[in-house]
Design a protein around this motif. Structure first.
Motif, PDB file in Angstrom:
ATOM      1  N   ALA A 159       0.831  -1.204   0.000  1.00 53.37           N
ATOM      2  CA  ALA A 159       0.000   0.000   0.000  1.00 53.37           C
ATOM      3  C   ALA A 159       0.865   1.252   0.000  1.00 53.37           C
ATOM      4  CB  ALA A 159      -0.936  -0.007   1.207  1.00 53.37           C
ATOM      5  N   ASP A 160       1.947   1.241   0.764  1.00 48.35           N
ATOM      6  CA  ASP A 160       2.863   2.392   0.791  1.00 48.35           C
ATOM      7  C   ASP A 160       3.508   2.614  -0.581  1.00 48.35           C
ATOM      8  OD1 ASP A 160       2.330   2.835   3.454  1.00 48.35           O
ATOM      9  OD2 ASP A 160       4.120   1.793   4.182  1.00 48.35           O
ATOM     10  N   GLN A 161       3.861   1.520  -1.271  1.00 49.42           N
ATOM     11  CA  GLN A 161       4.446   1.661  -2.610  1.00 49.42           C
ATOM     12  C   GLN A 161       3.430   2.266  -3.577  1.00 49.42           C
ATOM     13  OE1 GLN A 161       7.773   0.936  -2.422  1.00 49.42           O
ATOM     14  NE2 GLN A 161       7.050   0.412  -0.359  1.00 49.42           N
ATOM     15  N   ALA A 162       2.182   1.837  -3.470  1.00 43.87           N
ATOM     16  CA  ALA A 162       1.141   2.375  -4.347  1.00 43.87           C
ATOM     17  C   ALA A 162       0.922   3.862  -4.084  1.00 43.87           C
ATOM     18  CB  ALA A 162      -0.159   1.594  -4.151  1.00 43.87           C
ATOM     19  N   ARG A 163       0.862   4.234  -2.809  1.00 48.22           N
ATOM     20  CA  ARG A 163       0.681   5.654  -2.466  1.00 48.22           C
ATOM     21  C   ARG A 163       1.872   6.479  -2.941  1.00 48.22           C
ATOM     22  NH1 ARG A 163      -1.171   3.527   2.778  1.00 48.22           N
ATOM     23  NH2 ARG A 163      -3.425   3.864   3.008  1.00 48.22           N
ATOM     24  N   ALA A 164       3.082   5.946  -2.739  1.00 47.16           N
ATOM     25  CA  ALA A 164       4.279   6.685  -3.148  1.00 47.16           C
ATOM     26  C   ALA A 164       4.312   6.908  -4.652  1.00 47.16           C
ATOM     27  CB  ALA A 164       5.530   5.935  -2.695  1.00 47.16           C
ATOM     28  N   ALA A 165       3.735   5.960  -5.396  1.00 46.80           N
ATOM     29  CA  ALA A 165       3.676   6.107  -6.855  1.00 46.80           C
ATOM     30  C   ALA A 165       2.599   7.097  -7.281  1.00 46.80           C
ATOM     31  CB  ALA A 165       3.426   4.748  -7.502  1.00 46.80           C
ATOM     32  N   GLY A 166       1.681   7.460  -6.354  1.00 54.11           N
ATOM     33  CA  GLY A 166       0.653   8.445  -6.668  1.00 54.11           C
ATOM     34  C   GLY A 166      -0.767   7.947  -6.589  1.00 54.11           C
ATOM     35  N   ALA A 167      -0.980   6.691  -6.240  1.00 48.22           N
ATOM     36  CA  ALA A 167      -2.338   6.161  -6.158  1.00 48.22           C
ATOM     37  C   ALA A 167      -3.089   6.771  -4.978  1.00 48.22           C
ATOM     38  CB  ALA A 167      -2.311   4.644  -6.025  1.00 48.22           C
ATOM     39  N   MET A 168      -4.389   7.019  -5.184  1.00 45.54           N
ATOM     40  CA  MET A 168      -5.262   7.475  -4.105  1.00 45.54           C
ATOM     41  C   MET A 168      -5.944   6.255  -3.496  1.00 45.54           C
ATOM     42  SD  MET A 168      -8.559  10.037  -4.184  1.00 45.54           S
ATOM     43  CE  MET A 168      -7.559  11.418  -4.695  1.00 45.54           C
ATOM     44  N   ILE A 169      -5.857   6.104  -2.194  1.00 49.57           N
ATOM     45  CA  ILE A 169      -6.472   4.973  -1.504  1.00 49.57           C
ATOM     46  C   ILE A 169      -7.463   5.522  -0.490  1.00 49.57           C
ATOM     47  CG2 ILE A 169      -6.064   3.014   0.032  1.00 49.57           C
ATOM     48  CD1 ILE A 169      -3.380   2.612  -1.320  1.00 49.57           C
ATOM     49  N   ARG A 170      -8.715   5.135  -0.655  1.00 49.68           N
ATOM     50  CA  ARG A 170      -9.788   5.628   0.214  1.00 49.68           C
ATOM     51  C   ARG A 170     -10.340   4.465   1.038  1.00 49.68           C
ATOM     52  NH1 ARG A 170     -14.130   8.858  -3.192  1.00 49.68           N
ATOM     53  NH2 ARG A 170     -14.787   9.337  -1.058  1.00 49.68           N
ATOM     54  N   GLU A 171     -10.130   4.529   2.340  1.00 47.56           N
ATOM     55  CA  GLU A 171     -10.669   3.515   3.237  1.00 47.56           C
ATOM     56  C   GLU A 171     -12.020   3.959   3.779  1.00 47.56           C
ATOM     57  OE1 GLU A 171      -7.367   1.450   5.703  1.00 47.56           O
ATOM     58  OE2 GLU A 171      -6.612   3.492   5.371  1.00 47.56           O
ATOM     59  N   HIS A 172     -12.793   3.000   4.271  1.00 48.38           N
ATOM     60  CA  HIS A 172     -14.114   3.232   4.850  1.00 48.38           C
ATOM     61  C   HIS A 172     -15.054   3.915   3.850  1.00 48.38           C
ATOM     62  CE1 HIS A 172     -12.422   1.980   8.663  1.00 48.38           C
ATOM     63  NE2 HIS A 172     -11.443   2.857   8.499  1.00 48.38           N
ATOM     64  N   VAL A 173     -14.933   3.498   2.586  1.00 50.03           N
ATOM     65  CA  VAL A 173     -15.820   3.974   1.527  1.00 50.03           C
ATOM     66  C   VAL A 173     -16.457   2.741   0.901  1.00 50.03           C
ATOM     67  CG1 VAL A 173     -15.993   5.194  -0.670  1.00 50.03           C
ATOM     68  CG2 VAL A 173     -14.394   6.007   1.083  1.00 50.03           C
ATOM     69  N   ASP A 174     -17.753   2.590   1.116  1.00 53.24           N
ATOM     70  CA  ASP A 174     -18.460   1.383   0.691  1.00 53.24           C
ATOM     71  C   ASP A 174     -19.045   1.579  -0.701  1.00 53.24           C
ATOM     72  OD1 ASP A 174     -19.655  -1.062   0.615  1.00 53.24           O
ATOM     73  OD2 ASP A 174     -21.005  -0.744   2.316  1.00 53.24           O
ATOM     74  N   VAL A 175     -18.611   0.763  -1.640  1.00 52.71           N
ATOM     75  CA  VAL A 175     -19.162   0.784  -2.994  1.00 52.71           C
ATOM     76  C   VAL A 175     -20.386  -0.116  -3.025  1.00 52.71           C
ATOM     77  CG1 VAL A 175     -18.737   0.199  -5.408  1.00 52.71           C
ATOM     78  CG2 VAL A 175     -16.939   1.286  -4.042  1.00 52.71           C
ATOM     79  N   ARG A 176     -21.523   0.457  -3.332  1.00 58.50           N
ATOM     80  CA  ARG A 176     -22.762  -0.317  -3.318  1.00 58.50           C
ATOM     81  C   ARG A 176     -23.048  -0.983  -4.653  1.00 58.50           C
ATOM     82  NH1 ARG A 176     -23.272  -2.200   0.771  1.00 58.50           N
ATOM     83  NH2 ARG A 176     -25.428  -2.744   0.281  1.00 58.50           N
ATOM     84  N   ALA A 177     -22.613  -0.368  -5.758  1.00 56.85           N
ATOM     85  CA  ALA A 177     -22.913  -0.942  -7.079  1.00 56.85           C
ATOM     86  C   ALA A 177     -21.886  -0.464  -8.086  1.00 56.85           C
ATOM     87  CB  ALA A 177     -24.326  -0.551  -7.525  1.00 56.85           C
ATOM     88  N   VAL A 178     -21.718  -1.256  -9.137  1.00 55.97           N
ATOM     89  CA  VAL A 178     -20.853  -0.906 -10.262  1.00 55.97           C
ATOM     90  C   VAL A 178     -21.649  -1.106 -11.546  1.00 55.97           C
ATOM     91  CG1 VAL A 178     -18.759  -1.564  -9.038  1.00 55.97           C
ATOM     92  CG2 VAL A 178     -19.957  -3.276 -10.407  1.00 55.97           C
ATOM     93  N   ASP A 179     -21.183  -0.522 -12.645  1.00 55.86           N
ATOM     94  CA  ASP A 179     -21.814  -0.838 -13.926  1.00 55.86           C
ATOM     95  C   ASP A 179     -20.752  -0.980 -15.009  1.00 55.86           C
ATOM     96  OD1 ASP A 179     -21.226   1.660 -15.082  1.00 55.86           O
ATOM     97  OD2 ASP A 179     -23.129   2.523 -14.457  1.00 55.86           O
ATOM     98  N   ARG A 180     -21.202  -1.425 -16.175  1.00 52.95           N
ATOM     99  CA  ARG A 180     -20.277  -1.761 -17.251  1.00 52.95           C
ATOM    100  C   ARG A 180     -19.607  -0.539 -17.871  1.00 52.95           C
ATOM    101  NH1 ARG A 180     -24.769  -5.049 -17.678  1.00 52.95           N
ATOM    102  NH2 ARG A 180     -24.366  -7.307 -17.592  1.00 52.95           N
ATOM    103  N   SER A 181     -20.116   0.640 -17.574  1.00 53.74           N
ATOM    104  CA  SER A 181     -19.526   1.858 -18.134  1.00 53.74           C
ATOM    105  C   SER A 181     -18.347   2.370 -17.311  1.00 53.74           C
ATOM    106  CB  SER A 181     -20.583   2.963 -18.211  1.00 53.74           C
ATOM    107  OG  SER A 181     -20.888   3.458 -16.906  1.00 53.74           O
TER     108      SER A 181
END
Length: 355
Positions: A159-181
């Protein structure tokens, strides 16, 4: 591309790391804390899966062995080589010649590994190393090497490597649904649009698709693996046949204690994930079978359990494939299955599926 990732286990984190390194803009969503479920409740092994050879999963074993060595090289502060012994008794299901053949194939698939080759130890040598090991009927045993890790610490390092590379990591965020788009809907009703969306929720990958009204191309077999932590030092790591079963279990040193696991019990997605009394008794019986003076419930100072998402392929979970699958549906990419050891290789294949 703008890429959303749903799932903060080791597979999701490796996807975030690899994709961000490739120049994409990554946002990872995790409904709890990172690595809070299966990824921190493993057997603490980085391994190729010696027993998977019995199911002829040669591709997976080869990949896992190469990845085992890669983890040992890239994060030695959290992973180290581990010498394991598989004792062979007169009554063992797997005879000496078969184990030797399996280890020879294991080493062949590993390629140019830096880990030592396997070797045979006599019964006297094993007894001298661990006097508690049952000696009656003991013919000797094979020693070989895999890797042991601190799964939580190593996952946090990723996770630290991903953040250091620039990735945004959001904890305690519940995804309720996804779609094909590529759109996701969050628990608060808000939504986010991504050019690509990766569903890598482990045991919950199929459920997320169902909740989103999307047919899943794969069915998952959820299998609970429970472990015991015993208040005693472990002089030697073991790979052991479960008596009267084709299964294999481990007895491992862990943080100055002894770790025993694992079980394979089917689990429903909504049931609590915890070691049942029957699993505790099962693992203690294994200890009593192989070690003199061990297997008392009073030595158990802790238990933990995780749920493995296996591709549904067999009635018996022991025979189920450990392979994983990646499915693309429009802008939505779903990952089914996946082992800790092969998480980085899986992420590279996810990256290749983006175009």
């Amino acid at each position: 591309m703008d890429i959303g990732i749903v799932g903060g286990g080791i597979n999701g984190l490796c996807c975030a790391w690899v994709l961000q390194q490739q120049g994409h803009r990554v946002c990872l969503y995790e409904r709890d804390e990172l690595l809070a479920a299966t990824s921190s409740r493993s057997s603490k092994l980085l391994h190729g899966g010696l027993r998977y050879l019995e199911n002829r999963e040669f591709r997976l074993v080869r990949e896992a062995l190469r990845e085992r060595d890669a983890w040992l090289a890239r994060a030695p502060e959290f992973a180290r080589p581990l010498r394991l012994v598989m004792p062979i008794y007169r009554e063992s299901r797997r005879q000496r010649w078969l184990v030797r053949a399996g280890l020879s194939l294991y080493e062949l698939l590993a390629g140019n590994s830096l880990l030592p080759a396997s070797s045979w130890s006599t019964a006297a040598q094993l007894s001298a190393l661990d006097p508690a090991l049952r000696s009656d009927g003991l013919l000797g045993g094979y020693a070989f090497f895999d890797g042991q890790m601190d799964d939580l610490a190593l996952g946090r390092w990723v996770a630290d490597q991903a953040r250091a590379a620039g990735a945004m990591i959001r904890e305690h965020v519940d995804v309720r649904a996804v779609d094909r788009s590529g759109r996701i809907t969050l628990d608060d009703g808000s939504s986010c649009q991504h050019q690509r969306l990766i569903n890598v929720c482990g045991p919950w990958a199929e459920e997320l698709l169902q909740r989103s009204g999307i047919a899943s191309p794969y069915r998952l077999d959820l299998v609970r693996g429970s472990h015991l932590v015993l208040d005693r030092a472990c002089p030697q790591a073991y790979l052991l046949e479960v008596p009267s079963e084709p299964r294999i279990a481990f007895v491992l040193p862990w943080q100055g204690k002894t770790l025993v696991g694992t079980t394979e019990v089917r689990q429903s997605i909504d049931a609590p994930v915890a070691c049942a009394d029957s699993e505790r008794n099962y693992l203690l019986a294994l200890l009593r079978h192989y070690f003199r003076g061990q297997g008392s419930a009073t030595e158990v100072i802790g238990t933990f359990a995780g749920v493995r998402p296996l591709l549904r392929s067999a009635t018996d979970p022991t025979r189920a494939t450990r392979e994983y699958a990646i499915h693309r549906d429009g802008a939505l990419i779903s990952v089914f299955g996946g082992k800790w050891t092969t998480a980085h290789a899986l992420a590279c294949k996810v990256a290749a599926s983006l175009q």
